[in-house]
Design a protein around this motif. Structure first.
Motif, PDB file in Angstrom:
ATOM      1  N   MET A 167     -16.551  -9.201  -7.177  1.00 17.83           N
ATOM      2  CA  MET A 167     -16.591  -8.066  -6.783  1.00 17.83           C
ATOM      3  C   MET A 167     -15.435  -7.644  -6.084  1.00 17.83           C
ATOM      4  N   ARG A 168     -14.769  -6.593  -6.589  1.00 16.26           N
ATOM      5  CA  ARG A 168     -13.461  -6.235  -5.931  1.00 16.26           C
ATOM      6  C   ARG A 168     -13.543  -5.285  -4.801  1.00 16.26           C
ATOM      7  N   THR A 169     -12.725  -5.541  -3.785  1.00 16.06           N
ATOM      8  CA  THR A 169     -12.779  -4.684  -2.612  1.00 16.06           C
ATOM      9  C   THR A 169     -11.945  -3.650  -2.479  1.00 16.06           C
ATOM     10  N   ASP A 170     -12.467  -2.475  -2.528  1.00 16.14           N
ATOM     11  CA  ASP A 170     -11.445  -1.293  -2.477  1.00 16.14           C
ATOM     12  C   ASP A 170     -10.452  -1.412  -1.375  1.00 16.14           C
ATOM     13  N   PRO A 171      -9.012  -1.316  -1.760  1.00 16.69           N
ATOM     14  CA  PRO A 171      -8.033  -1.604  -0.694  1.00 16.69           C
ATOM     15  C   PRO A 171      -8.060  -0.606   0.314  1.00 16.69           C
ATOM     16  N   ARG A 172      -8.440   0.547   0.522  1.00 20.34           N
ATOM     17  CA  ARG A 172      -8.557   1.607   1.557  1.00 20.34           C
ATOM     18  C   ARG A 172      -9.754   1.190   2.506  1.00 20.34           C
ATOM     19  N   THR A 173     -10.664   0.707   1.820  1.00 24.15           N
ATOM     20  CA  THR A 173     -11.996   0.240   2.642  1.00 24.15           C
ATOM     21  C   THR A 173     -11.742  -1.202   3.220  1.00 24.15           C
ATOM     22  N   LEU A 174     -10.818  -1.786   2.734  1.00 27.17           N
ATOM     23  CA  LEU A 174     -10.465  -3.083   3.194  1.00 27.17           C
ATOM     24  C   LEU A 174      -9.519  -2.539   4.551  1.00 27.17           C
ATOM     25  N   ARG A 175      -8.587  -2.061   4.294  1.00 25.68           N
ATOM     26  CA  ARG A 175      -7.802  -1.528   5.448  1.00 25.68           C
ATOM     27  C   ARG A 175      -8.503  -1.132   6.626  1.00 25.68           C
ATOM     28  N   THR A 176      -9.369  -0.208   6.286  1.00 26.80           N
ATOM     29  CA  THR A 176     -10.257   0.360   7.248  1.00 26.80           C
ATOM     30  C   THR A 176     -10.917  -0.802   7.935  1.00 26.80           C
ATOM     31  N   CYS A 177     -11.687  -1.536   7.325  1.00 28.86           N
ATOM     32  CA  CYS A 177     -12.177  -2.534   7.964  1.00 28.86           C
ATOM     33  C   CYS A 177     -11.310  -3.640   8.921  1.00 28.86           C
ATOM     34  N   LEU A 178     -10.143  -3.916   8.326  1.00 23.60           N
ATOM     35  CA  LEU A 178      -9.372  -4.620   8.903  1.00 23.60           C
ATOM     36  C   LEU A 178      -8.688  -4.069  10.288  1.00 23.60           C
ATOM     37  N   SER A 179      -8.860  -2.534  10.231  1.00 22.32           N
ATOM     38  CA  SER A 179      -8.048  -1.759  11.405  1.00 22.32           C
ATOM     39  C   SER A 179      -8.901  -1.861  12.855  1.00 22.32           C
ATOM     40  N   ARG A 180     -10.177  -2.786  12.482  1.00 25.95           N
ATOM     41  CA  ARG A 180     -11.169  -2.699  13.589  1.00 25.95           C
ATOM     42  C   ARG A 180     -10.797  -4.009  14.589  1.00 25.95           C
ATOM     43  N   PHE A 181      -9.790  -4.661  14.082  1.00 23.50           N
ATOM     44  CA  PHE A 181      -9.243  -5.864  14.900  1.00 23.50           C
ATOM     45  C   PHE A 181      -7.674  -5.239  15.571  1.00 23.50           C
ATOM     46  N   ALA A 182      -8.194  -5.177  16.828  1.00 27.94           N
ATOM     47  CA  ALA A 182      -7.021  -4.625  17.698  1.00 27.94           C
ATOM     48  C   ALA A 182      -5.801  -5.580  17.639  1.00 27.94           C
ATOM     49  N   THR A 183      -4.656  -5.075  17.363  1.00 27.41           N
ATOM     50  CA  THR A 183      -3.570  -6.035  17.499  1.00 27.41           C
ATOM     51  C   THR A 183      -2.345  -5.482  18.481  1.00 27.41           C
ATOM     52  N   GLY A 184      -1.458  -6.352  18.899  1.00 29.57           N
ATOM     53  CA  GLY A 184      -0.270  -5.688  19.527  1.00 29.57           C
ATOM     54  C   GLY A 184       0.644  -5.210  18.546  1.00 29.57           C
ATOM     55  N   VAL A 185       1.664  -4.453  18.833  1.00 31.45           N
ATOM     56  CA  VAL A 185       2.560  -3.820  17.997  1.00 31.45           C
ATOM     57  C   VAL A 185       3.951  -4.396  18.045  1.00 31.45           C
ATOM     58  N   THR A 186       4.499  -4.888  17.042  1.00 31.17           N
ATOM     59  CA  THR A 186       5.730  -5.765  16.990  1.00 31.17           C
ATOM     60  C   THR A 186       6.660  -4.989  15.992  1.00 31.17           C
ATOM     61  N   VAL A 187       8.196  -5.148  16.216  1.00 29.69           N
ATOM     62  CA  VAL A 187       9.020  -4.590  15.412  1.00 29.69           C
ATOM     63  C   VAL A 187       9.890  -6.096  15.093  1.00 29.69           C
ATOM     64  N   VAL A 188      10.040  -6.215  13.731  1.00 29.49           N
ATOM     65  CA  VAL A 188      10.693  -7.714  13.577  1.00 29.49           C
ATOM     66  C   VAL A 188      12.016  -7.058  12.920  1.00 29.49           C
ATOM     67  N   THR A 189      13.223  -7.602  13.604  1.00 28.62           N
ATOM     68  CA  THR A 189      14.384  -7.032  13.507  1.00 28.62           C
ATOM     69  C   THR A 189      15.347  -8.278  12.902  1.00 28.62           C
ATOM     70  N   CYS A 190      16.405  -7.950  11.825  1.00 27.99           N
ATOM     71  CA  CYS A 190      17.216  -8.682  11.329  1.00 27.99           C
ATOM     72  C   CYS A 190      18.624  -8.027  11.100  1.00 27.99           C
ATOM     73  N   GLU A 191      19.357  -8.955  10.612  1.00 27.11           N
ATOM     74  CA  GLU A 191      20.692  -8.552  10.239  1.00 27.11           C
ATOM     75  C   GLU A 191      20.645  -8.310   8.544  1.00 27.11           C
ATOM     76  N   GLY A 192      21.315  -7.170   8.101  1.00 26.12           N
ATOM     77  CA  GLY A 192      21.313  -7.110   6.654  1.00 26.12           C
ATOM     78  C   GLY A 192      22.384  -6.104   6.272  1.00 26.12           C
ATOM     79  N   ASP A 193      23.205  -6.229   5.327  1.00 26.92           N
ATOM     80  CA  ASP A 193      24.253  -5.423   4.934  1.00 26.92           C
ATOM     81  C   ASP A 193      25.324  -5.072   6.066  1.00 26.92           C
ATOM     82  N   SER A 194      25.402  -5.973   7.100  1.00 30.19           N
ATOM     83  CA  SER A 194      26.239  -5.877   8.093  1.00 30.19           C
ATOM     84  C   SER A 194      25.706  -4.753   9.279  1.00 30.19           C
ATOM     85  N   ALA A 195      24.542  -4.509   9.250  1.00 29.55           N
ATOM     86  CA  ALA A 195      23.895  -3.748  10.219  1.00 29.55           C
ATOM     87  C   ALA A 195      22.393  -4.285  10.615  1.00 29.55           C
ATOM     88  N   ALA A 196      22.113  -3.882  11.784  1.00 34.30           N
ATOM     89  CA  ALA A 196      20.821  -4.225  12.367  1.00 34.30           C
ATOM     90  C   ALA A 196      19.419  -3.639  11.512  1.00 34.30           C
TER      91      ALA A 196
END
Length: 177
Positions: free
Chosen positions: A1-30
């Motif tokens: 049985m294939r899980t619908d991606p939107r339904t899966l996303r809604t289910c996974l959103s029930r796990f509270a998380t912190g919010v991060t920004v991953v930063t890096c250098e590329g093309d001589s800019a942050a």
């Protein structure tokens, strides 16, 4: 049985998380990308993992390059949205520590600067493991994400349960393997 991606996303959103920004250098800019798929992996060696959608610009810049995980503070929703594709009026304030460390965001609750360790295929995402090179953190409340919305952290409840657990390897009475 294939899980619908939107339904899966809604289910996974029930796990509270912190919010991060991953930063890096590329093309001589942050560059950066807002990510809530971040976790600790190992204390020895010190490793963390971040999962990025293959289609993001930051994903192509991370391959084999240093990166920094910036844990956002409660009032930094604008930064989270900026790096999720909804630019702020003003450019974010960057700090450039130099050496082989990636740029980081000024004012983050915590920063974890990493050297590349390994990357793995994760379907439509790439899993990047980083070896921690430098950390910095401060007191304050994190920005929290739950059910598709930013939230405030509630009051603390109880104690740290695993410190009282018979499964905690740091307890002195825990038998050696």
């Amino acid at each position: 049985m294939r899980t619908d991606p939107r339904t899966l996303r809604t289910c996974l959103s029930r796990f509270a998380t912190g919010v991060t920004v991953v930063t890096c250098e590329g093309d001589s800019a942050a560059h950066g990308a807002t990510v809530n798929s971040f976790t600790a992996v190992s204390l020895e060696p010190p490793l963390v993992l971040v999962s990025l959608d293959r289609n993001t610009k930051a994903c192509k810049y991370l391959d084999g390059k240093p990166f920094t995980i910036n844990v956002l503070r409660e009032p930094q929703q604008d930064l989270a949205l900026h790096f999720a594709g909804k630019p702020m009026a003003e450019e974010p304030e960057w700090e450039h520590p130099g050496g082989d460390l990636a740029p980081r965001l000024a004012g983050a609750l915590a920063t974890i600067a990493c050297a590349p360790w390994r990357s793995y295929d994760g379907g439509d995402h790439v899993l990047y493991l980083g070896e921690i090179r430098e950390i910095d953190f401060d007191d304050g409340d994190p920005l929290v994400f739950y059910a598709g919305k930013f939230r405030h952290l509630g009051k603390a409840v109880g104690t740290v349960p695993w410190l009282e657990s018979g499964d905690c390897p740091s307890l002195s009475w825990f038998p050696a393997g």
